[in-house]
Design an enzyme around this catalytic site. Structure first.
Site, mmCIF file in Angstrom:
data_model
loop_
_atom_site.group_PDB
_atom_site.id
_atom_site.type_symbol
_atom_site.label_atom_id
_atom_site.label_comp_id
_atom_site.label_asym_id
_atom_site.label_seq_id
_atom_site.Cartn_x
_atom_site.Cartn_y
_atom_site.Cartn_z
ATOM 1 N N GLY A 12 -5.410 4.393 -2.689
ATOM 2 C CA GLY A 12 -4.064 3.796 -2.692
ATOM 3 C C GLY A 12 -4.026 2.639 -1.713
ATOM 4 O O GLY A 12 -3.019 2.403 -1.049
ATOM 5 N N ASN A 89 -5.072 8.386 1.112
ATOM 6 C CA ASN A 89 -3.718 7.857 1.330
ATOM 7 C C ASN A 89 -2.865 7.833 0.064
ATOM 8 O O ASN A 89 -1.634 7.885 0.151
ATOM 9 C CB ASN A 89 -3.855 6.431 1.909
ATOM 10 C CG ASN A 89 -2.576 5.640 1.800
ATOM 11 O OD1 ASN A 89 -1.656 5.792 2.608
ATOM 12 N ND2 ASN A 89 -2.465 4.801 0.774
ATOM 13 N N TYR A 154 6.891 17.399 -3.340
ATOM 14 C CA TYR A 154 6.268 16.549 -2.323
ATOM 15 C C TYR A 154 5.943 17.379 -1.065
ATOM 16 O O TYR A 154 4.839 17.296 -0.520
ATOM 17 C CB TYR A 154 7.218 15.407 -2.001
ATOM 18 C CG TYR A 154 6.671 14.351 -1.081
ATOM 19 C CD1 TYR A 154 5.757 13.405 -1.538
ATOM 20 C CD2 TYR A 154 7.079 14.275 0.253
ATOM 21 C CE1 TYR A 154 5.260 12.420 -0.694
ATOM 22 C CE2 TYR A 154 6.595 13.290 1.099
ATOM 23 C CZ TYR A 154 5.691 12.365 0.618
ATOM 24 O OH TYR A 154 5.201 11.393 1.469
ATOM 25 N N LYS A 158 2.228 18.093 0.505
ATOM 26 C CA LYS A 158 1.823 17.642 1.839
ATOM 27 C C LYS A 158 1.504 18.826 2.765
ATOM 28 O O LYS A 158 0.620 18.714 3.618
ATOM 29 C CB LYS A 158 2.912 16.748 2.443
ATOM 30 C CG LYS A 158 3.129 15.440 1.668
ATOM 31 C CD LYS A 158 1.885 14.562 1.646
ATOM 32 C CE LYS A 158 2.153 13.174 1.087
ATOM 33 N NZ LYS A 158 0.944 12.318 1.078
HETATM 34 P P1 NAP Z 1 3.234 3.065 -1.745
HETATM 35 O O1 NAP Z 1 3.761 1.832 -1.107
HETATM 36 O O2 NAP Z 1 3.869 3.570 -2.995
HETATM 37 O O3 NAP Z 1 1.649 2.874 -1.978
HETATM 38 C C1 NAP Z 1 0.882 3.886 -2.540
HETATM 39 C C2 NAP Z 1 -0.269 3.266 -3.316
HETATM 40 O O4 NAP Z 1 -0.993 4.354 -3.962
HETATM 41 C C3 NAP Z 1 0.239 2.364 -4.437
HETATM 42 O O5 NAP Z 1 -0.556 1.212 -4.557
HETATM 43 C C4 NAP Z 1 0.108 3.259 -5.664
HETATM 44 O O6 NAP Z 1 -0.004 2.569 -6.895
HETATM 45 C C5 NAP Z 1 -1.163 4.015 -5.331
HETATM 46 N N1 NAP Z 1 -1.332 5.178 -6.207
HETATM 47 C C6 NAP Z 1 -0.372 5.927 -6.816
HETATM 48 N N2 NAP Z 1 -0.930 6.873 -7.585
HETATM 49 C C7 NAP Z 1 -2.278 6.734 -7.476
HETATM 50 C C8 NAP Z 1 -3.388 7.411 -8.047
HETATM 51 N N3 NAP Z 1 -3.228 8.420 -8.924
HETATM 52 N N4 NAP Z 1 -4.637 7.016 -7.726
HETATM 53 C C9 NAP Z 1 -4.813 5.955 -6.870
HETATM 54 N N5 NAP Z 1 -3.815 5.270 -6.320
HETATM 55 C C10 NAP Z 1 -2.543 5.657 -6.600
HETATM 56 O O7 NAP Z 1 3.300 4.286 -0.734
HETATM 57 P P2 NAP Z 1 3.267 4.324 0.883
HETATM 58 O O8 NAP Z 1 4.654 4.426 1.375
HETATM 59 O O9 NAP Z 1 2.363 3.272 1.402
HETATM 60 O O10 NAP Z 1 2.599 5.770 1.086
HETATM 61 C C11 NAP Z 1 1.216 5.950 1.329
HETATM 62 C C12 NAP Z 1 0.992 7.405 1.723
HETATM 63 O O11 NAP Z 1 1.792 7.709 2.881
HETATM 64 C C13 NAP Z 1 1.402 8.395 0.648
HETATM 65 O O12 NAP Z 1 0.496 9.481 0.629
HETATM 66 C C14 NAP Z 1 2.769 8.866 1.120
HETATM 67 O O13 NAP Z 1 3.089 10.154 0.645
HETATM 68 C C15 NAP Z 1 2.562 8.852 2.628
HETATM 69 N N6 NAP Z 1 3.818 8.803 3.388
HETATM 70 C C16 NAP Z 1 4.660 7.736 3.261
HETATM 71 C C17 NAP Z 1 5.847 7.737 4.011
HETATM 72 C C18 NAP Z 1 6.835 6.596 3.929
HETATM 73 O O14 NAP Z 1 7.908 6.729 4.528
HETATM 74 N N7 NAP Z 1 6.535 5.514 3.243
HETATM 75 C C19 NAP Z 1 6.147 8.809 4.834
HETATM 76 C C20 NAP Z 1 5.273 9.871 4.929
HETATM 77 C C21 NAP Z 1 4.098 9.853 4.209
HETATM 78 P P3 NAP Z 1 1.366 2.319 -7.765
HETATM 79 O O15 NAP Z 1 2.067 1.245 -7.046
HETATM 80 O O16 NAP Z 1 0.910 1.904 -9.124
HETATM 81 O O17 NAP Z 1 2.091 3.643 -7.777
#
Ligand code: NAP
Length: 246
Positions: A12, A89, A154, A158
Site C-alpha cells: 500500500g 501497511n 476493522y 487490527k
Molecule cells: P490510504 O490513504 O487509503 O492508503 C492505503 C493504500 O493501500 C492505498 O494506496 C490503497 O489503494 C492500498 N491498498 C488497498 N487495498 C490494497 C490491497 N488489497 N493490496 C495492496 N494495496 C492496497 O490509507 P492510509 O490512511 O495511508 O492507511 C495506511 C494504513 O494505516 C492502513 O493499514 C490503515 O488501516 C492504517 N491506519 C490509518 C489511520 C488513519 O487515520 N489514516 C489510522 C490508523 C491506522 P486504493 O487507493 O486503491 O484503495
C-alpha cells in the site's frame, strides 16, 4: 538514521502513510519496493522516490491474494537480491454498525488488513530467515486496542494484526528478525478525509495533543523500527496517537 543499502518493501506504498514511510526510508538511503493495488499511481510514486537518489520499483499488488504477494517478493529479490524491511501497511475500512454490515464487507476488511499482513509476512519470511536478519513492521491501529462502534470488522482485523505481530516475533526472534506493530490514532490521509466533519471534530476532542497526526508522525516511528536504534525491541505495539489511548 542510516538505512543505506537496505531494501525495504512497503505494501500500500503508493500513497498515504505507506508512501510517507517509503519516502522517509528513501531519504535515509534505502532502496524501495512499493506494492499497491492502485496501478495508476505507482509510476508517479516510483519516480518521486527515485528523486531521493535511491533505486525504487513499484509493482501491482493485491495483498489479499497470497500468489500476488509471492510474485512481488520474487520480483524484489530478483532485482535487489534481498529484503531487509517489510512494512505491512495496505489497509481499508468498510464501516457500518454490525446490524447493517454486509458479510462481504466484514470478509473484505479481514482479507486485506489481516490476511494480507499474514500473506506478505509468509512470502518474505524464508528470505529473511536465510539472511538471518530482518525487520517486519505491521501497521495496526488504536481501534484494534480499544474497539469502535461501526468498525467491528476493522477493529477485529487490527486486533488480529497485533496477535499476529507477537506470534511472528516469537517465531523468528532466534533468526535476528524483529517484528513490531505501530498503532496510529487519527492520521490525516485520504482514508480519514472522507469522514464527516462532526466525526473528525469529536475525534479531535479525544486527542490530548490537540491535533490530528500526519503521515510523517507515523513514518518517523517506522524509521526508528527499521533502524539499528531499535535492535532490542520486538513484539511491541507502539501507539502514535497524540495521547488518545493511555
Ligand atoms: P490510504 O490513504 O487509503 O492508503 C492505503 C493504500 O493501500 C492505498 O494506496 C490503497 O489503494 C492500498 N491498498 C488497498 N487495498 C490494497 C490491497 N488489497 N493490496 C495492496 N494495496 C492496497 O490509507 P492510509 O490512511 O495511508 O492507511 C495506511 C494504513 O494505516 C492502513 O493499514 C490503515 O488501516 C492504517 N491506519 C490509518 C489511520 C488513519 O487515520 N489514516 C489510522 C490508523 C491506522 P486504493 O487507493 O486503491 O484503495
Amino acid at each position: 538514521m542510516d538505512l543505506k543499502g537496505k531494501i525495504a518493501f512497503i505494501t500500500g506504498g503508493a500513497r498515504g502513510i505507506g508512501f510517507e514511510i517509503a519516502s522517509v526510508y528513501a531519504q535515509n538511503g534505502a532502496n524501495i519496493v512499493i506494492g499497491d493495488i492502485n496501478e495508476e499511481i505507482l509510476e508517479e510514486a516510483e519516480k518521486k522516490l527515485k528523486e531521493y537518489g535511491v533505486d525504487a520499483a513499484g509493482y501491482k499488488l493485491d495483498v489479499s491474494q497470497y500468489e500476488s504477494c509471492e510474485e512481488v517478493v520474487k520480483k524484489a529479490i530478483d532485482k535487489f537480491g534481498r529484503i531487509d524491511i517489510l512494512v505491512n501497511n495496505a489497509g481499508i475500512t468498510r464501516d457500518n454498525l454490525i446490524m447493517r454490515m454486509k458479510v462481504e464487507d466484514f470478509d473484505r476488511v479481514i482479507s486485506i488488513n489481516l490476511r494480507g499482513t499474514f500473506n506478505c509476512t509468509k512470502a518474505v519470511i524464508r528470505q529473511m530467515m536465510k539472511q538471518r536478519s530482518g525487520r517486519i513492521i505491521n501497521i495496526a491501529s488504536v481501534i484494534g486496542l480499544m474497539g469502535n462502534a461501526g468498525q467491528a470488522n476493522y477493529a477485529a482485523s487490527k486486533a488480529g494484526v497485533i496477535g499476529l505481530t507477537k506470534s511472528t516475533a516469537k517465531e523468528v526472534a532466534s533468526r535476528n528478525i524483529n517484528v513490531n506493530a505501530i498503532a496510529p490514532g487519527y492520521i490525516q490521509t485520504e482514508m480519514t478525509e472522507v469522514l464527516p466533519e462532526e466525526v473528525k471534530e469529536k475525534m479531535l476532542e479525544t486527542i490530548p495533543l490537540n491535533r490530528p497526526g500526519t503521515p510523517r508522525d507515523v513514518a518517523n516511528v517506522a524509521l526508528f523500527l527499521a533502524s539499528e536504534y531499535s535492535s532490542y525491541i520486538t513484539g511491541q505495539v507502539i501507539v502514535v496517537d497524540g495521547g488518545m489511548v493511555m
